[in-house]
Design an enzyme around this catalytic site. Structure first.
Site, PDB file in Angstrom:
ATOM      1  N   ASP A 268       0.864  -1.179   0.000  1.00 52.02           N
ATOM      2  CA  ASP A 268       0.000   0.000   0.000  1.00 52.02           C
ATOM      3  C   ASP A 268       0.906   1.236   0.000  1.00 52.02           C
ATOM      4  O   ASP A 268       1.908   1.273   0.711  1.00 52.02           O
ATOM      5  CB  ASP A 268      -0.887  -0.011   1.243  1.00 52.02           C
ATOM      6  CG  ASP A 268      -1.749   1.222   1.337  1.00 52.02           C
ATOM      7  OD1 ASP A 268      -2.513   1.475   0.398  1.00 52.02           O
ATOM      8  OD2 ASP A 268      -1.642   1.942   2.350  1.00 52.02           O
ATOM      9  N   ASP A 471      -1.392  -0.424   6.388  1.00 49.55           N
ATOM     10  CA  ASP A 471      -1.454   0.168   7.722  1.00 49.55           C
ATOM     11  C   ASP A 471      -2.804   0.755   8.086  1.00 49.55           C
ATOM     12  O   ASP A 471      -3.015   1.151   9.222  1.00 49.55           O
ATOM     13  CB  ASP A 471      -0.395   1.271   7.860  1.00 49.55           C
ATOM     14  CG  ASP A 471      -0.746   2.515   7.035  1.00 49.55           C
ATOM     15  OD1 ASP A 471      -1.406   2.361   5.982  1.00 49.55           O
ATOM     16  OD2 ASP A 471      -0.359   3.626   7.441  1.00 49.55           O
ATOM     17  N   ASP A 475      -7.131  -1.250   4.608  1.00 48.71           N
ATOM     18  CA  ASP A 475      -6.244  -2.344   4.194  1.00 48.71           C
ATOM     19  C   ASP A 475      -6.585  -3.656   4.890  1.00 48.71           C
ATOM     20  O   ASP A 475      -6.064  -4.710   4.523  1.00 48.71           O
ATOM     21  CB  ASP A 475      -4.774  -2.000   4.517  1.00 48.71           C
ATOM     22  CG  ASP A 475      -4.296  -0.757   3.783  1.00 48.71           C
ATOM     23  OD1 ASP A 475      -4.715  -0.558   2.635  1.00 48.71           O
ATOM     24  OD2 ASP A 475      -3.502  -0.001   4.366  1.00 48.71           O
TER      25      ASP A 475
END
Length: 578
Positions: A268, A471, A475
């Site tokens: 990410d 994080d 996600d």
């Protein structure tokens, strides 16, 4: 029952039984003492090694502060009262002086300082903190005086959660250990049968009962599967303990199997590859509009959003001296943007494609050119509209973490294919990928939070074994879907709960470290099991043929257990790349 008490009777210590004279001289009266001594010596070294390997967990639990200076109100003002940390309650304010440990997780009310979190994260550089920042219990105040308000205490603190994760991992069983259990279930009755067969074979072939029992007992002693039972637990103890010291939390032993098979790692972008601290770099109003008007409406609208980009715009407006109005009918649109009513104006902020498709708005040509220029530089344009027209574009930017490029290089070295996943525009994502060394073909941009799971599923359907690093709350589902989920400890509790591995620090280099440590632990377990099995397979025929004195068999059995534990302890020397 024999002539053992006769004067001159002697028991020679031979490597091979029956080679030094009369067979009846080998009475083995000392076996009861000697074999027991060998076995207990082996157990002693096992216990000592286990204490050593569990030291990391005990050290983790002992890190916390023992007492704390709590502020209590009095007629003369706040008064410090020293008390045990166990008496702290959520909401209590406490003082942390330079050099002291932070008593529990909390939020800084007053004071600025630098916090040394090396014990928890493995990071050697202290982090600057100020009022409003969160601090974690057991970290050390390296600078000024702080007043902190407790937000989590006892078993809810990050330190306690870390210790619990490590303990759970050490108590679990990996798939490879379950295989060893299944083999042992068959191995034990086979060995007992082999011992009885050895006894019968020696008697049938005309040997004495002494020789037959000697061989049969040697088979039982040499086959004791202690080393098999120690192969996995000791390696897990040392590996997970070393991980805790480095700020890498392995949730369970089954995770070790996943790290071996992973070949693709999805990253990410915001908060993982980049710092996640967005800032407004430019504000471009359309003709006839002012920057102040744009910030008044955009700031109030984004002030209700939790997205990093929204917070950055609201913060920039506040710093520009704008009084942020309360937004009415605020709605978040799942990664596309936000809408609401500000001072009677129906306003929207978000992607241009969303404003065009959902609201049928057209962007002015001059703003289009400015937005394209910003995207080329890797920055993100946020389009602002109100009263049915696009009236401004606000450019925000994020910075790449210093650790990202070396982390990507390490992942490539480990044979993994890094994939950058982001909701940002294609150009901004490709620019970040270029900076950190990710192939532009492995950039997946403009992905809505709900679609991240679909991206992981698609990669898995193509045959990839996927690890995911993230994080945020958005996600969590992708972390759970991935074959291996790695959560940055600087992220949300939801993301950490959904992951398999937690990287306590925000340093992306912890990801390859975690994979290398997991693979090293799994390799040690397999090495232990191989040598334990190989030792038994090689020694059993020797014992059955009468070529092993029971004393030697006992010593060899004890040595095999010590060897397995000593091999596991090598993991304490695991060297991180950070």
């Amino acid at each position: 029952f024999t002539d053992a008490g006769m004067t001159g009777m002697r028991m020679p210590f031979d490597l091979f039984p029956g080679r030094s004279g009369a067979e009846e001289a080998h009475l083995y009266l000392e076996v009861a003492a000697a074999v027991t001594t060998f076995i207990i010596a082996g157990r002693y070294f096992e216990a000592k090694a286990k204490r050593t390997s569990g030291a990391a967990l005990r050290a983790l639990l002992d890190m916390g502060a023992k007492d704390v200076a709590v502020l209590r109100d009095s007629p003369r003002g706040p008064v410090e009262i020293r008390m045990s940390v166990s008496q702290l309650a959520v909401g209590d304010r406490f003082v942390v002086r330079p050099g002291e440990k932070v008593a529990t997780d909390g939020t800084i009310i007053s004071g600025t300082s630098a916090i040394d979190a090396a014990m928890l994260t493995g990071e050697s550089v202290p982090v600057e903190v100020a009022p409003g920042d969160s601090v974690v219990g057991a970290t050390v105040n390296a600078g000024g005086r702080l007043v902190v308000q407790a937000t989590r205490i006892g078993s809810d603190t990050q330190l306690a959660q870390m210790a619990r994760l490590v303990e759970d991992a050490q108590n679990g069983k990996a798939d490879v250990q379950r295989l060893a259990d299944r083999v042992s279930a068959v191995f034990v009755p086979i060995v007992i049968g082999l011992s009885l067969t050895t006894l019968a074979a020696w008697l049938v072939t005309g040997h004495s009962a002494t020789a037959a029992f000697t061989a049969a007992v040697a088979v039982l002693i040499i086959a004791c599967p202690c080393a098999l039972g120690l192969a996995t637990p000791t390696a897990l103890l040392v590996g997970t303990g070393r991980g805790a010291q480095l700020g890498i939390l392995i949730k369970g032993p089954q995770i070790l199997e996943s790290t071996r098979r992973v070949d693709t790692i999805v990253l990410d972008k915001t908060g993982t590859v980049t710092t996640g601290h967005m800032g407004v770099s430019q504000v471009h109003p359309a003709a006839g509009e002012s920057v102040a008007t744009v910030l008044t409406i955009a700031g109030a609208l984004e002030d209700a959003s939790e997205h990093p980009i929204g917070r950055a715009i609201a913060k920039h407006a506040s710093e520009a001296g704008i009084d942020l109005a309360t937004v009415q009918d605020f709605t978040g649109h799942g990664g596309n943007g936000v809408s609401g009513v500000v001072d009677g104006h129906a306003a929207q902020a978000g992607r241009r494609s969303w404003l065009t498709d959902q609201w049928s708005l057209t962007a002015p040509e001059d703003l289009m050119q400015l937005a394209e220029a910003a995207e080329t530089e890797g920055r993100t344009p946020v389009w602002i509209a109100w009263d049915g027209s696009i009236r401004a574009v606000v450019v925000v930017s994020d910075t790449v973490k210093d650790s990202s490029r070396p982390a990507i290089a390490e992942l490539l070295h480990l044979g993994l294919r890094p994939v950058l996943l982001t909701g940002d525009n294609e150009r901004a994502a490709r620019e970040v990928a270029r900076q950190v060394g990710i192939d532009p073909q492995d950039v997946i941009a403009e992905v809505l939070p709900a679609d991240k799971v679909d991206v992981v599923k698609r990669l898995q359907s193509e045959g990839a074994v996927v690890a995911m690093v993230g994080d945020g709350v958005n996600d969590a589902a992708a972390l759970a879907q991935a074959d291996l989920g790695l959560a940055m400890g600087t992220g949300t509790d939801v993301a950490i709960e959904a992951s398999d591995l937690t990287l306590v620090s925000g340093d992306l280099r912890a990801a390859p470290d975690a994979i290398r440590l997991s693979r090293a632990t799994l390799g040690t377990i397999k090495g232990n099991l191989f040598w334990a099995f190989a030792y038994n397979v090689a020694a059993l025929p020797l014992a059955a043929l009468g070529l092993l004195n029971p004393l030697i068999a006992g010593a060899a059995m004890a040595f095999s257990s010590v060897f397995v534990v000593s091999n596991s302890l090598r993991l304490r020397r695991f060297d991180p790349s950070r």
